[in-house]
Motif scaffolding. Sequence first.
Motif, PDB file in Angstrom:
ATOM      1  N   VAL A  17       0.859  -1.182   0.000  1.00  0.00           N
ATOM      2  CA  VAL A  17       0.000   0.000   0.000  1.00  0.00           C
ATOM      3  C   VAL A  17       0.896   1.234   0.000  1.00  0.00           C
ATOM      4  O   VAL A  17       1.904   1.290   0.715  1.00  0.00           O
ATOM      5  N   MET A  18       0.515   2.229  -0.786  1.00  0.00           N
ATOM      6  CA  MET A  18       1.254   3.479  -0.837  1.00  0.00           C
ATOM      7  C   MET A  18       0.675   4.481   0.155  1.00  0.00           C
ATOM      8  O   MET A  18      -0.537   4.597   0.297  1.00  0.00           O
ATOM      9  N   ILE A  19       1.565   5.203   0.844  1.00  0.00           N
ATOM     10  CA  ILE A  19       1.154   6.341   1.658  1.00  0.00           C
ATOM     11  C   ILE A  19       2.102   7.504   1.389  1.00  0.00           C
ATOM     12  O   ILE A  19       3.290   7.289   1.150  1.00  0.00           O
ATOM     13  N   ASN A  20       1.559   8.698   1.394  1.00  0.00           N
ATOM     14  CA  ASN A  20       2.360   9.907   1.388  1.00  0.00           C
ATOM     15  C   ASN A  20       2.319  10.504   2.785  1.00  0.00           C
ATOM     16  O   ASN A  20       1.274  10.494   3.445  1.00  0.00           O
ATOM     17  N   VAL A  21       3.453  11.043   3.222  1.00  0.00           N
ATOM     18  CA  VAL A  21       3.578  11.542   4.588  1.00  0.00           C
ATOM     19  C   VAL A  21       4.285  12.895   4.563  1.00  0.00           C
ATOM     20  O   VAL A  21       5.313  13.051   3.902  1.00  0.00           O
ATOM     21  N   ILE A  22       3.717  13.847   5.275  1.00  0.00           N
ATOM     22  CA  ILE A  22       4.364  15.141   5.503  1.00  0.00           C
ATOM     23  C   ILE A  22       4.763  15.203   6.968  1.00  0.00           C
ATOM     24  O   ILE A  22       3.921  15.009   7.854  1.00  0.00           O
ATOM     25  N   LEU A  23       6.039  15.449   7.212  1.00  0.00           N
ATOM     26  CA  LEU A  23       6.551  15.500   8.570  1.00  0.00           C
ATOM     27  C   LEU A  23       7.255  16.832   8.824  1.00  0.00           C
ATOM     28  O   LEU A  23       8.078  17.258   8.007  1.00  0.00           O
ATOM     29  N   PRO A  24       6.939  17.488   9.934  1.00  0.00           N
ATOM     30  CA  PRO A  24       7.711  18.683  10.303  1.00  0.00           C
ATOM     31  C   PRO A  24       9.176  18.313  10.503  1.00  0.00           C
ATOM     32  O   PRO A  24       9.508  17.233  10.976  1.00  0.00           O
ATOM     33  N   PRO A  43       1.355  16.313  16.600  1.00  0.00           N
ATOM     34  CA  PRO A  43      -0.044  16.142  16.181  1.00  0.00           C
ATOM     35  C   PRO A  43      -0.083  15.497  14.803  1.00  0.00           C
ATOM     36  O   PRO A  43       0.787  15.753  13.963  1.00  0.00           O
ATOM     37  N   VAL A  44      -1.108  14.678  14.570  1.00  0.00           N
ATOM     38  CA  VAL A  44      -1.160  13.950  13.303  1.00  0.00           C
ATOM     39  C   VAL A  44      -2.564  14.026  12.718  1.00  0.00           C
ATOM     40  O   VAL A  44      -3.561  13.890  13.424  1.00  0.00           O
ATOM     41  N   MET A  45      -2.614  14.255  11.421  1.00  0.00           N
ATOM     42  CA  MET A  45      -3.872  14.296  10.681  1.00  0.00           C
ATOM     43  C   MET A  45      -3.863  13.211   9.608  1.00  0.00           C
ATOM     44  O   MET A  45      -2.973  13.189   8.752  1.00  0.00           O
ATOM     45  N   TYR A  46      -4.829  12.307   9.676  1.00  0.00           N
ATOM     46  CA  TYR A  46      -5.029  11.316   8.624  1.00  0.00           C
ATOM     47  C   TYR A  46      -5.928  11.970   7.575  1.00  0.00           C
ATOM     48  O   TYR A  46      -7.087  12.289   7.854  1.00  0.00           O
ATOM     49  N   LEU A  47      -5.394  12.181   6.378  1.00  0.00           N
ATOM     50  CA  LEU A  47      -6.068  12.936   5.335  1.00  0.00           C
ATOM     51  C   LEU A  47      -6.499  11.968   4.233  1.00  0.00           C
ATOM     52  O   LEU A  47      -5.661  11.405   3.522  1.00  0.00           O
ATOM     53  N   LEU A  48      -7.806  11.783   4.092  1.00  0.00           N
ATOM     54  CA  LEU A  48      -8.364  10.707   3.275  1.00  0.00           C
ATOM     55  C   LEU A  48      -8.840  11.224   1.917  1.00  0.00           C
ATOM     56  O   LEU A  48      -9.429  12.298   1.810  1.00  0.00           O
ATOM     57  N   HIS A  49      -8.624  10.419   0.897  1.00  0.00           N
ATOM     58  CA  HIS A  49      -9.023  10.783  -0.461  1.00  0.00           C
ATOM     59  C   HIS A  49     -10.450  10.344  -0.748  1.00  0.00           C
ATOM     60  O   HIS A  49     -11.056   9.551  -0.027  1.00  0.00           O
ATOM     61  N   GLY A  50     -10.982  10.860  -1.852  1.00  0.00           N
ATOM     62  CA  GLY A  50     -12.308  10.474  -2.311  1.00  0.00           C
ATOM     63  C   GLY A  50     -12.232   9.435  -3.413  1.00  0.00           C
ATOM     64  O   GLY A  50     -11.166   8.899  -3.733  1.00  0.00           O
ATOM     65  N   MET A  51     -13.407   9.161  -4.010  1.00  0.00           N
ATOM     66  CA  MET A  51     -13.443   8.250  -5.145  1.00  0.00           C
ATOM     67  C   MET A  51     -12.580   8.829  -6.272  1.00  0.00           C
ATOM     68  O   MET A  51     -12.483  10.040  -6.435  1.00  0.00           O
ATOM     69  N   VAL A  75       1.069  14.815   8.510  1.00  0.00           N
ATOM     70  CA  VAL A  75      -0.068  14.470   7.668  1.00  0.00           C
ATOM     71  C   VAL A  75       0.186  13.100   7.049  1.00  0.00           C
ATOM     72  O   VAL A  75       1.212  12.883   6.405  1.00  0.00           O
ATOM     73  N   ILE A  76      -0.764  12.190   7.248  1.00  0.00           N
ATOM     74  CA  ILE A  76      -0.684  10.839   6.678  1.00  0.00           C
ATOM     75  C   ILE A  76      -1.752  10.726   5.603  1.00  0.00           C
ATOM     76  O   ILE A  76      -2.952  10.887   5.881  1.00  0.00           O
ATOM     77  N   MET A  77      -1.339  10.428   4.378  1.00  0.00           N
ATOM     78  CA  MET A  77      -2.276  10.321   3.248  1.00  0.00           C
ATOM     79  C   MET A  77      -2.199   8.907   2.680  1.00  0.00           C
ATOM     80  O   MET A  77      -1.288   8.601   1.887  1.00  0.00           O
ATOM     81  N   PRO A  78      -3.111   8.031   3.061  1.00  0.00           N
ATOM     82  CA  PRO A  78      -3.064   6.640   2.584  1.00  0.00           C
ATOM     83  C   PRO A  78      -3.874   6.445   1.310  1.00  0.00           C
ATOM     84  O   PRO A  78      -4.747   7.250   0.969  1.00  0.00           O
ATOM     85  N   SER A  79      -3.586   5.367   0.620  1.00  0.00           N
ATOM     86  CA  SER A  79      -4.414   4.943  -0.502  1.00  0.00           C
ATOM     87  C   SER A  79      -5.312   3.797  -0.042  1.00  0.00           C
ATOM     88  O   SER A  79      -4.832   2.803   0.514  1.00  0.00           O
ATOM     89  N   THR A  80      -6.608   3.963  -0.267  1.00  0.00           N
ATOM     90  CA  THR A  80      -7.562   2.906   0.110  1.00  0.00           C
ATOM     91  C   THR A  80      -8.440   2.516  -1.068  1.00  0.00           C
ATOM     92  O   THR A  80      -9.529   1.973  -0.870  1.00  0.00           O
TER      93      THR A  80
END
Length: 258
Positions: A17-24, A43-51, A75-80
């Motif tokens: 699974v691919m994830i993009n991550v932004i880290l301070p 602090p962490v934000m899970y940022l979810l994509h749409g269709m 910021v954690i941006m996963p692919s689902t």
Amino acid sequence: MAFLQANIFSNVLQMEVMINVILPQKTEKAYGTNQVGQTEDLPVMYLLHGMHGNHSVWQRRTSIERYVADKGLAVIMPSTDLGWYTDTTFGMNYWTFVSEELPRICHELFPQLTKKREKTFAVGLSMGGYGALKLGMRCPESFGAIASLSGALALADMLEPFEELPNPAYWTGIFGDVQQFKGSENDPIHLIEEVNSAHAPRIFVCVGTGDPLYPASQYAVQKMRAKGLEVTYEEGPGAHNWEFWDHWIQRVLTWLEE
């Protein structure tokens, strides 16, 4: 600010699974941004994509990296995929992945991330807005705040004319018998009605007045307020598109700090 692209193996999904991550990151002479770096309790934000999106779409369609540069926020941006943040009937358990396995993997790989509820957030657009609400309502012990941008928050109503939906086999593959969807653990309105309001996270809902999902957000907010949940609702001109989401993710980030 560090931007990472990672291939992780999911034991739940049994695939990469691919994830993009932004880290301070602590930096010097980073012209054009005010860099904030921390080494622990981020602090962490899970940022979810749409269709039709994936792990890369927030990075490509918005300026999310620039927006969080001075906020000390990971910021954690996963692919689902097109899995609707659901344990599907065809055996791909996207809900278990995003609600249990993904946070565990991220804390293993990035130990500077907070484990505190009040500093953990879920945010998403459209299908991802549904996913963020689902995380907040089903896992209130894990999330201090959630936000939906143009979310599919009245999904049971959308599935009622099932025979008229394009590709009905797809929806059955995700949710099973759609006649059993209303009142289930995947029905966002049911989750709102069932959550313990004393332990629920703060909620932010925004939607464009020209968005087909405008009524869905209004209806869900009515249910939230009737339940006594702490919800901030805002609307403005706009449609179901990246121009709207790029603008409003900035408002969400400000709201998270309030």
